[in-house]
Every structure is written in structure tokens, then in C-alpha cells.
Design a protein around this motif. Sequence first.
Motif, PDB file in Angstrom:
ATOM      1  N   ILE A 617      32.582  37.346  55.660  1.00 18.76           N
ATOM      2  CA  ILE A 617      33.832  37.422  54.879  1.00 18.76           C
ATOM      3  C   ILE A 617      33.824  36.359  53.782  1.00 18.76           C
ATOM      4  O   ILE A 617      34.234  36.622  52.647  1.00 18.76           O
ATOM      5  CB  ILE A 617      35.065  37.294  55.811  1.00 18.76           C
ATOM      6  N   ILE A 618      33.322  35.174  54.096  1.00 16.36           N
ATOM      7  CA  ILE A 618      33.223  34.117  53.061  1.00 16.36           C
ATOM      8  C   ILE A 618      32.302  34.581  51.931  1.00 16.36           C
ATOM      9  O   ILE A 618      32.627  34.452  50.743  1.00 16.36           O
ATOM     10  CB  ILE A 618      32.712  32.790  53.671  1.00 16.36           C
ATOM     11  N   LYS A 619      31.181  35.131  52.314  1.00 14.82           N
ATOM     12  CA  LYS A 619      30.240  35.628  51.300  1.00 14.82           C
ATOM     13  C   LYS A 619      30.888  36.725  50.445  1.00 14.82           C
ATOM     14  O   LYS A 619      30.711  36.763  49.226  1.00 14.82           O
ATOM     15  CB  LYS A 619      28.972  36.158  51.999  1.00 14.82           C
ATOM     16  N   LEU A 620      31.665  37.588  51.093  1.00 14.26           N
ATOM     17  CA  LEU A 620      32.334  38.666  50.359  1.00 14.26           C
ATOM     18  C   LEU A 620      33.333  38.110  49.341  1.00 14.26           C
ATOM     19  O   LEU A 620      33.383  38.556  48.188  1.00 14.26           O
ATOM     20  CB  LEU A 620      33.040  39.615  51.340  1.00 14.26           C
ATOM     21  N   ILE A 621      34.130  37.134  49.766  1.00 14.26           N
ATOM     22  CA  ILE A 621      35.110  36.532  48.856  1.00 14.26           C
ATOM     23  C   ILE A 621      34.379  35.974  47.628  1.00 14.26           C
ATOM     24  O   ILE A 621      34.787  36.206  46.478  1.00 14.26           O
ATOM     25  CB  ILE A 621      35.899  35.411  49.566  1.00 14.26           C
ATOM     26  N   GLN A 742      32.494  50.341  46.967  1.00 18.13           N
ATOM     27  CA  GLN A 742      31.918  49.328  46.071  1.00 18.13           C
ATOM     28  C   GLN A 742      31.288  48.190  46.864  1.00 18.13           C
ATOM     29  O   GLN A 742      30.189  47.720  46.540  1.00 18.13           O
ATOM     30  CB  GLN A 742      33.009  48.756  45.141  1.00 18.13           C
ATOM     31  N   ILE A 743      31.992  47.758  47.916  1.00 19.08           N
ATOM     32  CA  ILE A 743      31.421  46.677  48.733  1.00 19.08           C
ATOM     33  C   ILE A 743      30.107  47.140  49.353  1.00 19.08           C
ATOM     34  O   ILE A 743      29.096  46.434  49.298  1.00 19.08           O
ATOM     35  CB  ILE A 743      32.396  46.229  49.850  1.00 19.08           C
ATOM     36  N   SER A 744      30.110  48.356  49.905  1.00 22.12           N
ATOM     37  CA  SER A 744      28.881  48.756  50.608  1.00 22.12           C
ATOM     38  C   SER A 744      27.735  49.126  49.671  1.00 22.12           C
ATOM     39  O   SER A 744      26.587  48.853  49.982  1.00 22.12           O
ATOM     40  CB  SER A 744      29.120  49.853  51.649  1.00 22.12           C
ATOM     41  N   PHE A 748      29.320  44.372  44.174  1.00 19.70           N
ATOM     42  CA  PHE A 748      29.622  42.934  44.068  1.00 19.70           C
ATOM     43  C   PHE A 748      28.442  42.050  44.469  1.00 19.70           C
ATOM     44  O   PHE A 748      28.572  40.839  44.543  1.00 19.70           O
ATOM     45  CB  PHE A 748      30.847  42.593  44.935  1.00 19.70           C
ATOM     46  N   SER A 749      27.318  42.695  44.805  1.00 18.96           N
ATOM     47  CA  SER A 749      26.206  41.902  45.345  1.00 18.96           C
ATOM     48  C   SER A 749      24.885  42.273  44.687  1.00 18.96           C
ATOM     49  O   SER A 749      23.888  42.480  45.370  1.00 18.96           O
ATOM     50  CB  SER A 749      26.130  42.079  46.867  1.00 18.96           C
TER      51      SER A 749
END
Length: 838
Positions: A617-621, A742-744, A748-749
Motif C-alpha cells: 500500500i505504501i508503494k502504491l501511494i 490502471q493499478i493492475s 502507475f508503475s
Amino acid sequence: LQDKGLDKKEVQNVLVEDARTGLDVETLKKAILNNLFYVQGKYPEIATRNDYYMALAYTVRDRLLQRWVASVKQYLEGKHRIVSYLSAEYLLGPHLGNNLVNLGIYKEAEQALHEMGLNLDWLIEKEIEPGLGNGGLGRLAACYMDSLATLEVPAIGYGIRYQFGIFEQDIRDGWQVEDTDNWLRRGNPWEIARREISYDIKLGGYVQHYMDRDGKFRTIWTPDLIVKGVAYDTPIVGYKVNTTNTLRLWKSEAPNSFDFQSFNSGDYSNAVNQKIICENISKVLYPNDETRSGKVLRLQQQYFFVSCSLQDMIGIHLRQGERIEDFQTTFAVQLNDTHPAVAIAEMMRLLVDEYDLEWVDAWRVTTRTFAYTNHTLLPEALEKWDMELFASVLPRHLEIIQEINRRFLDEVTVRVYGDQEKISSLSIIGEGPRRYIKMANLACAGSFAINGVAALHTELLKQTVLKDWYALSPEKFSNKTNGVTPRRWMVLSNPKLTELISSKIGENWIKHLDELKNLEKFADDPEFLQQWMDVKLEMKTQLAQRIVNRTNIKVDPESIFDIQVKRIHEYKRQHLNILHVITLYNRIKQNPEAEIVPRTFVFAGKAAPGYKQAKLIIKLINSVGEIVNKDPDVKGRLKVVFYPNYNVTNAQKIYPAADLSEQISTAGKEASGTGNMKLSLNGALTIGTLDGANVEIRECVGEENFFLFGLTAEEVENTKSDGYNPFHFYENNPNLKLALDQISNGYFSHLDDTIFKDLINSLLYDDQFMVLADYQSYVDCQDQVAEAFKDKVKWARMSILNVARMGKFSSDRSIREYCDEIWKVKSVPVTLNGTSSK
Ligand code: B1N
């Protein structure tokens, strides 16, 4: 003196107000230079910032010691019941500023330093905080110590002097990296080592029973390790009173007589190893918040500090000339969750094995001494110890627990008419492939009072995890809603707001927080509204400066400061917040001209080092922040900040700058929360679920001043039992689907579509914490927030009313309830120079 015709009392005053105790600017100046010379061995030209910090700290400590000695003396003179707070954690935060506030000499110290060409803030910021706790539970213990002293209640806090507190967090490439917290590296001027106060603690080994010549059964516990616990005392002064209580933390060492067999037999390295094993016990705080570790060392820590503390209390009690059977008249012992619950077995051992009491007499003393506070309903946090592991550390205590359980179940069987299910739920020993000890059940069986930490939490306790206990002894149960100390969390951290409030309603509110009510009548006063907004903007500007210094992210102080700061945990749902960020971002991408009220999202919090999803979750933020913060279409309207190393020091800088407080846990999961109270008292409005103390906060501030969303605790349970299908929400909500996709797929990565897989899968196919079920309700509610923020004056008015109605959430109120309803203790004002307060 007699020549001058002074009477005895005046003489005392003269003698007491010397260079080590005087509170005026001139005396403080002299004392600082004096300590710089005699403690640090420096003169101004060569003194470092730390030298000055130490000189000031010792100057403050001198003034504390005078009150501390007076308090101890006063307590020993009469017969007073003393509160003993047992906690494995104390998240104290830096002492200097707080002690200056409570002694009432903040301004004087500031002036003294100013005249010496120094700046108080600069010295305050030099202090390394003692981070001897994980989060809310440890911070609550610290707030309660402040309130006990402020209310002039005789109290002693017992705990562990961890050499390393909660780890320091750094963020590298968006990931959390842990570093050790060597908080003692520059020494600790706030503690006094009491080498003469120490106890031997046995661990491991075996137990023998025999009958002595008088036909009495005796028990000998032969340990395979003995460690020594040494007392380190920190004075805790109340706000503008003389009362200065003790926080006594135990450090583990090798006993003096240590292992001379090894030395004599020439086994030097074995002797050294044994010494290290002893010192390891108080070496490091377990960094798990709301999770169990089940590690031998953790059990050793718990037993170590509990046994030291009980031996210490018994010593104090007996030295007062009291009988051991009357122990409970000298101490009321509060168990801060089950971490110290082994105290119940240790008390029985001390009374039966060491002081020769009969079992029933010992049990009577024990069950009149202890009270237990539960802090969580999460099943993964309920402490259980594998029985074999337990026996390997505490063989005698296992026997005692079995005996407690045997007698208890005998009694219970009749009461529940042989209902096997109830009997096994109440049993202190759990059966299964492996047997285990249930610490919550030990705590309930051995305590005269059991409480939860917010109204909803206490109700849920009674209906769920402690249901059978409630049925058995309803009279033991009560609620004690948490509170926070306004001294640290308003006066110290937000002096501008404090001054503004006091300019309207005087200073009484600092000790009687209900008086904030008097602010209501100024909520429509245009000048006051403007001042209120000015203070908030100034605090936001200051935080913006810190953010850019620490993270290089530039944020707009005029934007909504939308703040979620707390431990990272799935139930606290930082990922729900980030889904909202992504949703706003997508609105902009789909229509760059869309009207978006500018927002700065501030996240901060540590993840337990072994908690994979929390770290993700930290990495995602940080990943979302990286894209959003630099996208030109956003035009700076959205900023996402992860402020590293959330601790008390940083919290004090963040709360005053908040417009919006995120309290968005899945209903039924957050026992109380206390950050919700601190943010609200600093003028933030809350967006939240009906969880923990949010329920009571909303009742107090009024539903029109609270942004409510989401399922209720009852609806969460019903949705689950009806077969919750998170995938359904994904498929049927295009905005939610887009954000999750988008996240998967790596938007963002850097197109890495593997990183967040575990997180997404757990949301789509399990979603224990109902993130998808609450998503739309949350986004809609956030739209109302944005709409409301557009009218700055109306927002300020809500903010004022909100603060005015938060008086209930002072830890003074909580402590008063504990004193009156559980501990039955009264205050004992401490006099100094014939007066009891500043
Ligand atoms: O205790 C706080 C509450 O305000 C919070 O809601 C609650 O989450 C917190 C094991 C815990 N409950 N349990 C813990 C901490 C450390 C540990 O090793 C559990 N912390 C809470 C104060 O009541």
C-alpha cells in the motif's frame, strides 16, 4: 535569615527558590549556563546545539526533581490507593517542550534563550523522541500518564526500557525501508537510572513439588536463566500542578553474580553469550501493531516487565507496614490490553509460592487488584501462546494457569449448565492440534473490571469476542472512551490556535476541555472567523515547507489538506483513499477542464516490517503520487505526499495543518482511534465511517459537521453473511473498474503489471475490509467535501463548531472515569512552598 526577621515558612520559600528551582527568566538563564558548564563541561563559545539542548533539558529536569521528590514524600505520608498502569508500550514523544508547557515556563524559557542569542524551537527539534510504542495503544498510555499527573492522582506507569524503539522509516524508490531507532545514542537527560532498584527474574527450567516438615506443600522453580531488571525512572509532571508521577521502565541485564561457573571453568565466551542473552530481553520493541508474533522473546519481555513491576509494588506495599493480604488497598493495577496479562499468574505465584498465602486468599487479592482494557476486536491480534512454548519459558506459570482454569471451569460448568460450547469458549486453555493459552481469557478471569475503548467497541465486545464473559459477569463490563491530552496535542503542537482560543474564552479549557463550548458563540463573528482561517493557513504554509524539504514535493497551502496519518493496515483502508485520488485524476484526464477543488493528499504511517500488503500500500501511494504530481494536465491541482517516518514529533507538525481528517476504517474494526480526536481538536473536519470513537465524535460535533459514508458495522456483517462478492462492484462501477485496472496493468508503475497483483487480487476476490463495497459512497461523500470547501467561511464556521464540541475527548475525562468507576482512587494534591499549583 533570622536577622532579617523571616519566619520558618518564608525561609523555606527562600531556600527552595534557588538556581536549581527558580522559574523566572533570569534564574533560568543562569541555570542553563551553569548546566552547560557543570553537566556538559562546555562554555558558550564551544558549545554545540546538542550541548545547549542538554543544558536546557537538565535545567528543566532540576525543576521536575523538586516536584517529584515532593510528590513521592506526600504519597508515602498518608494512605492512598495508587494507580499502577502496566503497558508494554509508551509512545511518549519528545519531553522538553511538553515539560515546559506543563511547568508553565514555556514563555520564560523562550525569553531566557532569546536573551542568550538562542532559539527554543531549534533546541526542541534537537531531541530524539523515545518511540517506545507502535501506535494508538502506546500513545494512549502516554496521554493517560499526563492526565493522571494533571488530575493529581498518585500513579506509576510500568513498562520496558527498549534500547531500540519503533524502527525509523525511510522511503526508497517508493518502498518502506526500516532502520534501527538508536534513540539513546546521545544519552537521555529525562531518566534517572535507579541501580539500587532491581529484581531477579527467572526464566525456563523446571518445577518441583514437595511436602515440608510442617506438612505444607512447597514449590521450587529452578530456572535455567536468571535476568536482572533495573529501574529507569522518568518524571511525568502534570499541567500547572506540583504532582510529578513516575514512569518506571525496566532494563534487562545479567545478574551481578553471573555465571561464574562458566568463568571459573574458563568458558569465557559462554559467559559473554549468557550476558548478551540477558540484555536481549529489553533490546527491541516488537514493531507489530495489532498482530501477534508468538515469539519466545516477546513472552519473555512481557513476563520480565510484569514480574519486576509486581515485585516492586509488593515492596512498596510492605514497606508501608501493610499486610500482603491487603495489597489491593495500595494498588489498582490496569492491564493495557493482554500484553501484561501474565501478571495474573505471576501475582498468584508470588502470593502462593513466595508469600505462603492459601490459594483462595491469593485469588481474592488478585481478582480485587487487576482491571483489563481490551483494545481490539481483530481476531489476529488476540494473544495466544502455544502451551509448549509457554511451558518452556514459564513452567510454574503454566501450572498456575491450569489450576486457575480448573477451579474456574468447575464454577462455570454449573453456571452454564454444562453447555460444552460455552465452557470451551470460556476456557483459558484452547484445545486443538496443539493446545494454547488464551491471554484475553486469563485477563477476564483474573480482573474485577473489563472495558472497551469506545462505546461501539464495548458493545461489540459484549456481543462478539467476550460474549460469554459478558453473560457470566455483566457487572464487570463498562466503556471508557479514549481521550487525548490537550497539553501536547493543542497547547504544544498548535500554539497559534491555542492563543486564539484563549483570547476568546480564557485558558481554563486546557484543563477543562468542555469549556471549548464557549467558542460556539464566536462561530459567526467575522473577525474571529478570519483569525481562525489565518491560523490554519499559516500552519498549512509551515507544513508545506516541511513537505518540500523532506520530499521535494511542492504543495499549495490554499488547497484542501486531506490527511490520513496512522499505521498502515488493510482495515484502516489507505487504499480506499488512494482509489479516490485515482478517481479525481481520471476525471481530469477525461476532461482537463473539469472543475476540481485543489487537494493535497498527505499520507504517513509505518507498516509492520513483515506485513506484505501494508508495504505494498505504501508503494502504491508513492507510485500514484509519482504520476499524479507530475502530470501537466493536473496543473498542480492534486498532489499526493507520503511523509516518511510518522512519529509523535512529525504528528505534532501535521495535525495543526489538516483541513480534512480521514477516519475511513471498515466499520467494526477500529476499536476507537485517537488520531481522529487530535485532528478534530486542531480544527479538521472528519470524513469517516461509523466506527470506533467516530460515532461519538459525530454525535458531539453534530451530523451537519461530519462527512459520513459507508456501511455500518451491522451492514458489514450482514453483507458478509449474505455472501459478499467484491467482483460484482468492480464489474458494475466503471470508475472503480478503471482505477483498479490502471493499478493492475501498470499505469502507475512504469507498465510493470506484477507489482500490485497481490493487492488487486485480494480486493477483487476477497476484500475482507469491504473497500469495493464502500467505494462509491466514499467518492460521493468526498464530492460533498469539495463542494463545502469552496465556501471558505462556511468551512471555517464548521471547523470552529467542531472544535467547540470536542471537549469530551480529553484524556482527563477518560482518566476521571477510570478513577471514579474502576480504580476508586482520589486525587492527592502535592504541596510545594505551601501551594499546590502554579
Ligand atoms: O489501540 C488504540 C485504539 O484507539 C485503536 O483503535 C486500536 O487499534 C489500538 C498489539 C495493539 N489495539 N491493539 C493494538 C498494539 C500493539 C500490539 O502488539 C495490539 N493497538 C490497538 C488505543 O485504545
